[in-house]
Design a protein around this motif. Structure first.
Motif, PDB file in Angstrom:
ATOM      1  N   TRP A  48     -23.600   0.210  -6.354  1.00 12.48           N
ATOM      2  CA  TRP A  48     -22.824  -0.262  -7.515  1.00 12.48           C
ATOM      3  C   TRP A  48     -21.504  -0.871  -7.062  1.00 12.48           C
ATOM      4  CZ3 TRP A  48     -22.245  -1.804 -12.247  1.00 12.48           C
ATOM      5  CH2 TRP A  48     -21.037  -1.636 -12.939  1.00 12.48           C
ATOM      6  N   ARG A  49     -20.833  -0.198  -6.136  1.00 14.81           N
ATOM      7  CA  ARG A  49     -19.525  -0.679  -5.704  1.00 14.81           C
ATOM      8  C   ARG A  49     -19.620  -1.926  -4.837  1.00 14.81           C
ATOM      9  NH1 ARG A  49     -16.539   5.095  -4.389  1.00 14.81           N
ATOM     10  NH2 ARG A  49     -15.580   5.328  -6.431  1.00 14.81           N
ATOM     11  N   ARG A  50     -20.729  -2.082  -4.169  1.00 12.00           N
ATOM     12  CA  ARG A  50     -20.865  -3.229  -3.247  1.00 12.00           C
ATOM     13  C   ARG A  50     -21.931  -4.198  -3.718  1.00 12.00           C
ATOM     14  NH1 ARG A  50     -19.387  -0.117   2.328  1.00 12.00           N
ATOM     15  NH2 ARG A  50     -17.648   0.973   1.368  1.00 12.00           N
ATOM     16  N   LEU A  51     -22.025  -4.280  -4.992  1.00 13.46           N
ATOM     17  CA  LEU A  51     -23.088  -5.072  -5.602  1.00 13.46           C
ATOM     18  C   LEU A  51     -23.066  -6.525  -5.128  1.00 13.46           C
ATOM     19  CD1 LEU A  51     -25.350  -4.522  -7.584  1.00 13.46           C
ATOM     20  CD2 LEU A  51     -23.809  -5.128  -9.448  1.00 13.46           C
ATOM     21  N   GLU A  52     -21.869  -7.021  -4.854  1.00 12.54           N
ATOM     22  CA  GLU A  52     -21.755  -8.422  -4.411  1.00 12.54           C
ATOM     23  C   GLU A  52     -22.491  -8.650  -3.098  1.00 12.54           C
ATOM     24  OE1 GLU A  52     -19.281  -6.484  -5.207  1.00 12.54           O
ATOM     25  OE2 GLU A  52     -18.431  -7.359  -7.030  1.00 12.54           O
ATOM     26  N   HIS A  53     -22.676  -7.598  -2.336  1.00 17.30           N
ATOM     27  CA  HIS A  53     -23.283  -7.753  -1.015  1.00 17.30           C
ATOM     28  C   HIS A  53     -24.766  -7.429  -0.986  1.00 17.30           C
ATOM     29  CE1 HIS A  53     -19.223  -8.281   0.112  1.00 17.30           C
ATOM     30  NE2 HIS A  53     -18.888  -7.020  -0.058  1.00 17.30           N
ATOM     31  N   VAL A  54     -25.305  -7.009  -2.108  1.00 19.57           N
ATOM     32  CA  VAL A  54     -26.738  -6.694  -2.132  1.00 19.57           C
ATOM     33  C   VAL A  54     -27.517  -8.005  -2.127  1.00 19.57           C
ATOM     34  CG1 VAL A  54     -28.592  -5.573  -3.407  1.00 19.57           C
ATOM     35  CG2 VAL A  54     -26.289  -4.609  -3.465  1.00 19.57           C
ATOM     36  N   PRO A  55     -28.391  -8.191  -1.151  1.00 17.33           N
ATOM     37  CA  PRO A  55     -29.158  -9.454  -1.120  1.00 17.33           C
ATOM     38  C   PRO A  55     -29.990  -9.588  -2.391  1.00 17.33           C
ATOM     39  CG  PRO A  55     -29.441  -8.214   0.920  1.00 17.33           C
ATOM     40  CD  PRO A  55     -28.742  -7.301  -0.037  1.00 17.33           C
ATOM     41  N   SER A  56     -29.930 -10.740  -2.996  1.00 20.84           N
ATOM     42  CA  SER A  56     -30.632 -10.907  -4.263  1.00 20.84           C
ATOM     43  C   SER A  56     -32.135 -11.092  -4.069  1.00 20.84           C
ATOM     44  CB  SER A  56     -30.050 -12.083  -5.044  1.00 20.84           C
ATOM     45  OG  SER A  56     -30.034 -13.220  -4.224  1.00 20.84           O
ATOM     46  N   ASP A  57     -32.520 -11.655  -2.933  1.00 22.72           N
ATOM     47  CA  ASP A  57     -33.951 -11.946  -2.765  1.00 22.72           C
ATOM     48  C   ASP A  57     -34.751 -10.718  -2.349  1.00 22.72           C
ATOM     49  OD1 ASP A  57     -32.568 -11.934  -0.411  1.00 22.72           O
ATOM     50  OD2 ASP A  57     -33.838 -13.416   0.573  1.00 22.72           O
ATOM     51  N   ASP A  58     -34.164  -9.860  -1.522  1.00 21.91           N
ATOM     52  CA  ASP A  58     -34.904  -8.702  -1.037  1.00 21.91           C
ATOM     53  C   ASP A  58     -33.922  -7.542  -0.847  1.00 21.91           C
ATOM     54  OD1 ASP A  58     -36.768  -7.005  -0.009  1.00 21.91           O
ATOM     55  OD2 ASP A  58     -36.969  -8.001   1.932  1.00 21.91           O
ATOM     56  N   PRO A  59     -33.565  -6.849  -1.928  1.00 23.62           N
ATOM     57  CA  PRO A  59     -32.506  -5.834  -1.827  1.00 23.62           C
ATOM     58  C   PRO A  59     -32.924  -4.545  -1.142  1.00 23.62           C
ATOM     59  CG  PRO A  59     -33.387  -5.889  -4.062  1.00 23.62           C
ATOM     60  CD  PRO A  59     -34.067  -7.000  -3.307  1.00 23.62           C
ATOM     61  N   LEU A  60     -34.227  -4.295  -1.056  1.00 25.42           N
ATOM     62  CA  LEU A  60     -34.669  -2.967  -0.645  1.00 25.42           C
ATOM     63  C   LEU A  60     -34.221  -2.559   0.773  1.00 25.42           C
ATOM     64  CD1 LEU A  60     -35.985  -0.540  -1.796  1.00 25.42           C
ATOM     65  CD2 LEU A  60     -38.222  -1.493  -1.252  1.00 25.42           C
ATOM     66  N   PRO A  61     -34.441  -3.394   1.810  1.00 22.94           N
ATOM     67  CA  PRO A  61     -33.997  -2.963   3.148  1.00 22.94           C
ATOM     68  C   PRO A  61     -32.503  -2.664   3.195  1.00 22.94           C
ATOM     69  CG  PRO A  61     -35.467  -4.847   3.330  1.00 22.94           C
ATOM     70  CD  PRO A  61     -35.162  -4.679   1.866  1.00 22.94           C
ATOM     71  N   TRP A  62     -31.706  -3.488   2.531  1.00 26.48           N
ATOM     72  CA  TRP A  62     -30.255  -3.265   2.491  1.00 26.48           C
ATOM     73  C   TRP A  62     -29.969  -1.911   1.844  1.00 26.48           C
ATOM     74  CZ3 TRP A  62     -26.082  -2.419  -0.654  1.00 26.48           C
ATOM     75  CH2 TRP A  62     -24.826  -2.847  -0.208  1.00 26.48           C
ATOM     76  N   CYS A  63     -30.692  -1.627   0.781  1.00 25.60           N
ATOM     77  CA  CYS A  63     -30.460  -0.360   0.077  1.00 25.60           C
ATOM     78  C   CYS A  63     -30.981   0.835   0.887  1.00 25.60           C
ATOM     79  CB  CYS A  63     -31.106  -0.402  -1.309  1.00 25.60           C
ATOM     80  SG  CYS A  63     -30.302  -1.598  -2.405  1.00 25.60           S
ATOM     81  N   TYR A  64     -32.054   0.641   1.649  1.00 29.42           N
ATOM     82  CA  TYR A  64     -32.495   1.713   2.556  1.00 29.42           C
ATOM     83  C   TYR A  64     -31.397   2.015   3.568  1.00 29.42           C
ATOM     84  CZ  TYR A  64     -37.472   1.595   1.128  1.00 29.42           C
ATOM     85  OH  TYR A  64     -38.647   1.694   0.447  1.00 29.42           O
ATOM     86  N   SER A  65     -30.745   0.960   4.025  1.00 30.15           N
ATOM     87  CA  SER A  65     -29.679   1.148   4.999  1.00 30.15           C
ATOM     88  C   SER A  65     -28.537   1.954   4.387  1.00 30.15           C
ATOM     89  CB  SER A  65     -29.187  -0.212   5.500  1.00 30.15           C
ATOM     90  OG  SER A  65     -28.215  -0.044   6.489  1.00 30.15           O
ATOM     91  N   VAL A  66     -28.228   1.661   3.134  1.00 32.50           N
ATOM     92  CA  VAL A  66     -27.212   2.444   2.421  1.00 32.50           C
ATOM     93  C   VAL A  66     -27.626   3.910   2.392  1.00 32.50           C
ATOM     94  CG1 VAL A  66     -26.152   2.872   0.176  1.00 32.50           C
ATOM     95  CG2 VAL A  66     -26.472   0.525   0.967  1.00 32.50           C
ATOM     96  N   ALA A  67     -28.870   4.147   2.006  1.00 35.43           N
ATOM     97  CA  ALA A  67     -29.358   5.529   1.892  1.00 35.43           C
ATOM     98  C   ALA A  67     -29.331   6.225   3.245  1.00 35.43           C
ATOM     99  CB  ALA A  67     -30.769   5.527   1.317  1.00 35.43           C
ATOM    100  N   LYS A  68     -29.677   5.479   4.276  1.00 37.16           N
ATOM    101  CA  LYS A  68     -29.669   6.049   5.630  1.00 37.16           C
ATOM    102  C   LYS A  68     -28.276   6.582   5.973  1.00 37.16           C
ATOM    103  CE  LYS A  68     -29.450   4.181  10.242  1.00 37.16           C
ATOM    104  NZ  LYS A  68     -29.546   2.941  11.021  1.00 37.16           N
TER     105      LYS A  68
END
Lengths: 186, 221
Positions: A48-68
């Motif tokens: 939520w706080r870094r929404l500007e940096h979430v890739p729009s085309d394929d957000p999942l790997p980026w979000c996995y990295s966050v979770a990691k």
């Protein structure tokens, strides 16, 4: 509510639609059930706080990295608390996921043993490939490395699994053969 | 072999698709998401879109040149930085080089240099926006101090790494210093680095409430 706020919420909701359930599975594979909800919350807050940096085309790997990283920080905090109260215990490593020991009686003992023989970085690579079903370029985002490095390491990890299974099967066949010989001995 | 192996591994997945997880549409999920969306946003610098990634998010997407460019206008360590820290701040200069990008390996200890105490350096004014551009950044507690080498157990990664231990290596023959302070076992420190060299001039140091607040502001989440 301002238009910008509404847009941000809509964008967040669209990301959540894609990642909410996969993140629960990702965390469920690597954390105790009791920790999943809290780390999921932490992860969603970062998204939520870094929404500007979430890739729009394929957000999942980026979000996995966050979770990691949220999971790693969660474990560090937990371990420090344990140390503070003098209960230093062998906690699972940051990326250690659930891999049952063959002695637990699973149906895939050979493969499980092969997985256990891998070192933890290789095992995590295999999890991301087989369980999260990620391609090397996506795994590279999660692990903060290059797709080429992932491809090479992934191939080596798969080769190790196959070799281990072959070795176990050969050993098993040898034991079987030896057993048969004894059974038919007069 | 690939498909077959993947399928076999899938059978070991404790969270295979047949295991139910909570949908984003359930009342408890909606409550969770509403709470998150009502969380105030902190001011964040947006000059470098990869800078304030969560944790170690794509540090690899940064080029070494970018890392070096940042290094140029930050700081160097050891005695020079200590002296500069004592007299305040100034403007920065100079290419201090430094090898390798600031990427961090998972698992083994991360090694960072405390810089060359004989190299002249200057500082820029401390700014949370600049701090937010630093990677790696972490909080760690000193577990051993041996001459010019200090080992920190990582308490929290703000960004740029996931190692559990970080070894800071100062110039041979001189005691390790961080922004002019000697390391003390058991003390917590907040550290940033670029190009594998620890930043000073207020960008690393003992974990005072003020520096902790700055790190929290620079690396929300």
């Amino acid at each position: 509510m301002a238009t910008a706020d509404l847009d941000r919420r809509a964008r967040f909701e669209s990301v959540v639609d894609v990642v909410y359930e996969p993140l629960q599975r990702y965390l469920g594979r690597r954390a105790d059930a009791a920790d999943v909800s809290e780390v999921l919350n932490d992860s969603l807050l970062v998204i939520w706080r870094r929404l500007e940096h979430v890739p729009s085309d394929d957000p999942l790997p980026w979000c996995y990295s966050v979770a990691k990283h949220c999971l790693a920080n969660h474990r560090r905090s937990a371990q420090r608390r344990l140390q503070l109260v003098g209960r230093v215990a062998a906690q699972p490593g940051m990326s250690e996921g659930v891999v049952r020991h063959p002695a637990d009686g699973g149906d895939h003992d050979t493969l499980e043993l092969a997985l256990l023989e891998l070192d933890e970085p290789d095992r995590e690579l295999i999890r991301l490939w087989a369980w999260e079903q990620l391609a090397p370029r996506e795994i590279a985002i999660v692990l903060d490395t290059t797709p080429n490095a992932v491809s090479l390491r992934l191939k080596r990890a798969k080769d190790k699994i196959i070799s281990s299974m072959d070795r176990q099967n050969s050993a098993f066949a040898g034991q079987e053969g030896f057993g048969h010989g004894r059974e038919h001995r007069p | 072999m690939n498909d077959e192996l993947r399928e076999q591994l899938g059978r070991l997945d404790p969270m295979h698709p047949g295991v139910p997880v909570e949908s984003a549409a359930t009342p408890s999920s909606r409550t969770r998401l509403e709470q998150i969306m009502n969380t105030p946003l902190l001011d964040q610098p947006t000059t470098d879109p990869t800078s304030d990634q969560p944790g170690a998010i794509p540090v690899a997407t940064r080029t070494t040149a970018e890392a070096r460019r940042r290094r140029n206008w930050i700081v160097l360590g050891g005695a020079a930085a200590a002296a500069i820290a004592a007299i305040g701040s100034a403007v920065i200069i100079g290419d201090f080089g430094g090898g390798g990008a600031n990427q961090v390996a998972s698992g083994p200890p991360l090694e960072l240099s405390l810089g060359d105490s004989n190299v002249m350096s200057s500082c820029i004014m401390f700014d949370v926006a600049i701090l937010a551009d630093m990677s790696p950044a972490f909080a760690g507690t000193a577990t051993s101090v041996e001459g010019s080498s200090v080992t920190l157990t990582v308490d929290r990664w703000y960004t740029g790494g996931d190692a559990d231990t970080v070894v800071l290596q100062g110039s041979s023959g001189t005691p390790a210093l961080i922004d002019g302070f000697e390391f003390v076992v058991g003390q917590q420190y907040l550290v940033t680095a670029a190009d594998g060299i620890v930043n000073f001039c207020g960008y690393s140091g003992p974990a005072t409430p003020e520096l902790t607040a700055a790190f929290d502001a620079a690396f929300p989440g």
